[in-house]
Design a protein around this motif. Structure first.
Motif, PDB file in Angstrom:
ATOM      1  N   TRP A  74       0.821  -1.199   0.000  1.00  0.00           N
ATOM      2  CA  TRP A  74       0.000   0.000   0.000  1.00  0.00           C
ATOM      3  C   TRP A  74       0.865   1.263   0.000  1.00  0.00           C
ATOM      4  CZ3 TRP A  74      -3.917  -1.554   4.391  1.00  0.00           C
ATOM      5  CH2 TRP A  74      -4.763  -2.557   3.906  1.00  0.00           C
ATOM      6  N   ARG A  78      -0.709   3.469  -4.572  1.00  0.00           N
ATOM      7  CA  ARG A  78      -1.587   2.302  -4.579  1.00  0.00           C
ATOM      8  C   ARG A  78      -2.880   2.580  -3.812  1.00  0.00           C
ATOM      9  NH1 ARG A  78      -3.319  -1.878  -7.559  1.00  0.00           N
ATOM     10  NH2 ARG A  78      -3.943  -3.672  -6.293  1.00  0.00           N
ATOM     11  N   LYS A  79      -2.780   3.294  -2.715  1.00  0.00           N
ATOM     12  CA  LYS A  79      -3.964   3.638  -1.932  1.00  0.00           C
ATOM     13  C   LYS A  79      -4.948   4.461  -2.771  1.00  0.00           C
ATOM     14  CE  LYS A  79      -2.288   3.467   2.839  1.00  0.00           C
ATOM     15  NZ  LYS A  79      -2.080   4.239   4.081  1.00  0.00           N
ATOM     16  N   LYS A  80      -4.394   5.408  -3.530  1.00  0.00           N
ATOM     17  CA  LYS A  80      -5.256   6.215  -4.401  1.00  0.00           C
ATOM     18  C   LYS A  80      -5.957   5.334  -5.422  1.00  0.00           C
ATOM     19  CE  LYS A  80      -2.515  10.485  -4.133  1.00  0.00           C
ATOM     20  NZ  LYS A  80      -1.630  11.403  -4.913  1.00  0.00           N
ATOM     21  N   PHE A 135      -7.412   2.441   7.210  1.00  0.00           N
ATOM     22  CA  PHE A 135      -7.472   2.668   5.768  1.00  0.00           C
ATOM     23  C   PHE A 135      -8.531   1.824   5.070  1.00  0.00           C
ATOM     24  CE2 PHE A 135      -6.006   1.358   1.482  1.00  0.00           C
ATOM     25  CZ  PHE A 135      -6.296   2.557   0.830  1.00  0.00           C
ATOM     26  N   VAL A 139     -11.723   3.028   2.791  1.00  0.00           N
ATOM     27  CA  VAL A 139     -12.021   2.592   1.423  1.00  0.00           C
ATOM     28  C   VAL A 139     -13.481   2.169   1.305  1.00  0.00           C
ATOM     29  CG1 VAL A 139     -11.559   0.826  -0.326  1.00  0.00           C
ATOM     30  CG2 VAL A 139      -9.655   1.889   0.894  1.00  0.00           C
TER      31      VAL A 139
END
Length: 303
Positions: A74, A78-80, A135, A139
């Motif tokens: 992450w 990658r999180k975006k 996180f 999401v």
């Protein structure tokens, strides 16, 4: 005339298995990045492009698109991507439905059991519980808000959010990744092994989507996990027992997983139970509520 169902995330296992299940009762179309079949329609979420003809006369959308949570570390980028693949894709659908002045009978969206946060506790979470504060929870919350816009903007008669647990299938996902080490005698539990792993058989998750599609009283969020709870250690042991392999390796320490996977390791090392009573009260019946029976069904060819 059959009602038309548009499915996103066409390359995923659930989309493929679900389409086979509902194909006799509905006309199924797919939104995909690469058109391969007659019922495929192309879209590109990053570019904001979509073949609008995919939505002609559509009654239902099943939104399964979303980058794989456990595929890569992450990083910030990658999180975006994990968020955008879920939220921006839903927004592109929303904008197109509004532009074409379509009123859907239902918008059914994938969601995650991680809505409640990634933590290990003795609490059994229900749909009435509040969101977590990590996180993965973020999401899922953004994912569900994007889905809710279809109802808020009066573009769908109902919105259903399927908070999906770990899907067990011999074809892909967690079970397929856990199998090889166990088969070669090096399988072991992760961390303490005491973290709960909400799970569901691939046939049952597809049946839940079919149930939501065909029953207009299904509305809102539903936990999609089998009623029998298990831990990571117990799942590992039951897989080994099912394929008749010994387990003798020590548990993999949490710090090792954190070195390898970074923040993603938290999703592997923590987990709580969730209740599936709401979907059962609505009339759904699990075909595979028992873990051992599920593994026998999925792994009988592996023995």
């Amino acid at each position: 005339m059959k009602e038309i169902v548009l499915i996103t995330g066409a390359g995923g296992l659930i989309a493929q298995e679900l389409s086979k299940k509902i194909n006799n009762d509905f006309e199924v179309r797919f939104l995909t990045r690469n058109k391969k079949h007659e019922n495929d329609f192309e879209w590109d979420v990053k570019r904001g492009s979509i073949d609008e003809s995919a939505l002609e006369n559509v009654s239902h959308i099943i939104h399964l698109a979303g980058a794989n949570i456990s595929e890569k570390r992450w990083t910030a980028e990658r999180k975006k991507e994990l968020i955008s693949s879920r939220v921006d894709s839903a927004k592109l659908l929303l904008d197109t439905v509004r532009k074409k002045n379509i009123k859907l009978k239902s918008f059914i969206s994938a969601s995650g059991i991680n809505y409640y946060g990634t933590l290990t506790s003795e609490k059994i979470f229900t749909e009435n519980d509040t969101q977590g504060n990590d996180f993965l929870s973020e999401v899922v919350v953004l994912w569900e808000r994007a889905a809710d816009e279809f109802e808020i903007q009066n573009l769908a008669e109902r919105v259903v959010k399927i908070r999906t647990a770990v899907v067990l299938s011999e074809k892909e996902g967690a079970l397929k990744k856990m199998l090889p080490p166990i088969q070669y005698g090096i399988g072991s539990a992760l961390g303490t092994g005491k973290q709960y792993m909400p799970w569901i058989h691939i046939k049952d998750i597809c049946s839940i989507y079919e149930f939501a599609l065909k029953n207009s009283h299904i509305n809102g969020a539903y936990n999609a996990n089998s009623p029998e709870h298990t831990t990571n250690e117990n799942l590992t042991k039951q897989i080994a027992r099912t394929i008749q392999k010994p387990l003798f390796m020590p548990k993999i320490p949490g710090f090792v997983l954190k070195l390898i996977f970074g923040e993603l390791a938290n999703a592997l090392l923590e987990g709580s139970r969730a209740s599936s009573q709401k979907i059962q009260n609505a009339g759904f019946r699990f075909e595979f509520p028992n873990l051992q029976n599920s593994l026998e069904d999925l792994l009988s060819k592996k023995v």
